[in-house]
Design a protein around this motif. Sequence first.
Motif, short mmCIF file in Angstrom:
data_model
loop_
_atom_site.label_atom_id
_atom_site.label_comp_id
_atom_site.label_asym_id
_atom_site.label_seq_id
_atom_site.Cartn_x
_atom_site.Cartn_y
_atom_site.Cartn_z
N GLY A 259 0.82 -1.21 0.00
CA GLY A 259 0.00 0.00 0.00
C GLY A 259 0.84 1.25 0.00
N GLU A 260 1.95 1.25 0.76
CA GLU A 260 2.82 2.42 0.81
C GLU A 260 3.46 2.69 -0.54
OE1 GLU A 260 6.93 3.90 3.07
OE2 GLU A 260 5.90 2.08 3.75
N LEU A 261 3.98 1.64 -1.19
CA LEU A 261 4.61 1.85 -2.49
C LEU A 261 3.58 2.26 -3.54
CD1 LEU A 261 7.14 1.81 -4.18
CD2 LEU A 261 6.84 -0.66 -4.52
N ALA A 262 2.40 1.66 -3.50
CA ALA A 262 1.35 2.06 -4.44
C ALA A 262 0.97 3.52 -4.25
CB ALA A 262 0.13 1.15 -4.28
N SER A 263 0.96 3.99 -3.01
CA SER A 263 0.66 5.41 -2.74
C SER A 263 1.72 6.32 -3.34
CB SER A 263 0.57 5.64 -1.23
OG SER A 263 -0.56 4.98 -0.69
N THR A 264 2.98 5.89 -3.28
CA THR A 264 4.06 6.67 -3.90
C THR A 264 3.86 6.74 -5.41
OG1 THR A 264 5.63 6.02 -2.16
CG2 THR A 264 6.56 6.79 -4.25
N VAL A 265 3.48 5.63 -6.00
CA VAL A 265 3.24 5.61 -7.45
C VAL A 265 2.09 6.56 -7.80
CG1 VAL A 265 2.58 4.19 -9.42
CG2 VAL A 265 4.12 3.25 -7.68
N ARG A 266 1.00 6.49 -7.03
CA ARG A 266 -0.14 7.38 -7.29
C ARG A 266 0.24 8.85 -7.15
NH1 ARG A 266 -2.69 3.69 -3.81
NH2 ARG A 266 -3.92 2.12 -4.92
N ALA A 267 1.02 9.15 -6.11
CA ALA A 267 1.43 10.54 -5.89
C ALA A 267 2.23 11.07 -7.07
CB ALA A 267 2.24 10.65 -4.60
N ALA A 268 3.11 10.24 -7.63
CA ALA A 268 3.86 10.67 -8.81
C ALA A 268 2.92 10.89 -9.99
CB ALA A 268 4.93 9.62 -9.16
N HIS A 269 2.01 9.95 -10.20
CA HIS A 269 1.06 10.07 -11.32
C HIS A 269 0.18 11.31 -11.18
CE1 HIS A 269 1.24 5.45 -12.25
NE2 HIS A 269 2.36 6.08 -12.53
N ASP A 270 -0.20 11.61 -9.94
CA ASP A 270 -1.08 12.77 -9.71
C ASP A 270 -0.42 14.09 -10.08
OD1 ASP A 270 -3.08 11.10 -8.82
OD2 ASP A 270 -2.75 11.48 -6.69
N THR A 271 0.90 14.13 -10.09
CA THR A 271 1.62 15.34 -10.48
C THR A 271 2.09 15.29 -11.93
OG1 THR A 271 3.76 14.47 -9.70
CG2 THR A 271 2.43 15.70 -8.11
N GLY A 272 1.61 14.28 -12.67
CA GLY A 272 1.98 14.17 -14.08
C GLY A 272 3.31 13.50 -14.32
N ARG A 273 3.88 12.92 -13.27
CA ARG A 273 5.17 12.26 -13.43
C ARG A 273 5.02 10.75 -13.35
NH1 ARG A 273 9.10 15.08 -9.33
NH2 ARG A 273 10.66 13.86 -10.48
N ARG A 274 6.10 10.05 -13.62
CA ARG A 274 6.12 8.60 -13.58
C ARG A 274 7.11 8.14 -12.51
NH1 ARG A 274 2.35 10.24 -15.83
NH2 ARG A 274 1.68 9.77 -17.98
N VAL A 275 7.15 6.85 -12.27
CA VAL A 275 8.10 6.32 -11.29
C VAL A 275 9.17 5.50 -12.00
CG1 VAL A 275 6.54 6.31 -9.31
CG2 VAL A 275 6.62 4.31 -10.83
N ALA A 276 10.36 5.48 -11.40
CA ALA A 276 11.46 4.64 -11.85
C ALA A 276 11.97 3.93 -10.60
CB ALA A 276 12.57 5.49 -12.48
N VAL A 277 11.69 2.63 -10.50
CA VAL A 277 11.92 1.91 -9.26
C VAL A 277 13.13 0.99 -9.40
CG1 VAL A 277 10.87 0.49 -7.46
CG2 VAL A 277 9.43 1.95 -8.88
N HIS A 278 14.06 1.14 -8.46
CA HIS A 278 15.27 0.34 -8.39
C HIS A 278 14.92 -1.10 -8.02
CE1 HIS A 278 19.48 -0.49 -6.96
NE2 HIS A 278 18.85 -1.26 -6.08
#
Length: 460
Positions: A259-278
């Motif tokens: 849930g925490e990681l999914a929230s981070t992904v959503r937060a990035a998407h909400d600002t028009g950005r994407r995620v790049a996960v190591h």
Amino acid sequence: MSVLVRGGHVAGRGRADVRVDAGIITEVADSLSRLPGEEVIEAAGGEVLPGLHDHHVHLRAWAAAAGSVQAGPPAVRDRTGLARALTAGPPGRWVRAVGYHQSVAGPLDRWELDRLCPDRPVRVQHRSGALWVLNSAALERLGLDRSAPPGVERGSGGEPTGRIWREDEWLRDRVPRVAADLGRVSRLAAARGVTGFTDATPGLTADAVGELRAAVESGRVGQRLCVMAPLGADTGGSARFSIGPVKVILDDTRLPGLGELASTVRAAHDTGRRVAVHCVTYVQAALTLAAIADAGPRPGDRIEHGALLGPDMIAEARRLGVTVVTQPGFVRERGDRYLSDVDPADMEDLWRLASLLRAGVGVAAGTDSPFGPADPWVAVRAATDRLTGDGVPLGTDESVPAGTAVQLWHGSATEPTRPRTIRAGAVADLCILAEPLGTGLSRLPEVTATMVAGRRLDLA
């Protein structure tokens, strides 16, 4: 001012001339006449390619590594060699060492470093980039107290062990800076045909982003630069500088919940950005894919590295449209160590490439410099022959043709999996080789010219 690149070999059409004006390719033809005052670059039958984009690099760390002691293979291979390297300079002066691997002298902590080098403050970076180890003299100068961040490891009695995990920016503000010449890094990359970078350094501060922006805008860095920056960063850009995905670091010892990681992904998407996960382990890749699925995938979400990917993960990455940004250069640089360290059952999943492409997964490539070999052509050759540094085959089923390997570097920062081509109307980011590329790479190619928006870069 226009530039005529004359007599080169262009993929898909053979020998051709290429005209550039105002930073754009305006003509590609079998033969073009020189215009009055036009600069001419004689390609002399060499390959004319879109410039290479390094999709995963750490520019400031690369620049600092040039002024650091090498603490791992191939320069240092045993405990005696490590002690010699750390004590080579005058006593009392800070020592910054990089590239350490436990095959040299086992796991390091403050006390082991004290035995190796007791008379000066020392910090040694593991080759993964995730860990710094400091000796007692260095810890004393830091003046650690209970307010230190959680990445500062402590023993059962509360004393610092000298091991500091993923706290680069915090540490950088507390130790003497190593001269970091970003201009030299730019020239070294230009000499290899690189016209763009995506900097994947985690946790960059606003000052660090500003430093990189200034290096581009001042011309010290001649390439285009896209920077992964935290949420909330100023996303303003310019012609050659931009802000890219939100970098997310995962460590198996302290993984976030789904849930925490999914929230981070959503937060990035909400600002028009994407995620790049190591992702360098199975669990990291599985968690990342689950979190992106939970948040809702967006084109441009990325897995960085994808060092271990099982068949089910490949299928899920394809379903979600996730891009994998891989580093085939590690097959060459670390392959011999993988052969002894990696479980044989995992070998077929290690640094996949051909199977990703066959499955329809979007793939781009980077060097991970300074943690991987800085020359993209080393990675291109490793992607084609899958040979370790000692010449041992590793995962040959994952090899790809040379042309396919080169295309992994032809995407842009915003579209890493869409190869650019030499055509009228395209941006004139070009790389010119001394010879035609051909179907293989028996040796690393020589770059004779590199251009960004039609402007030639200085080569180191």
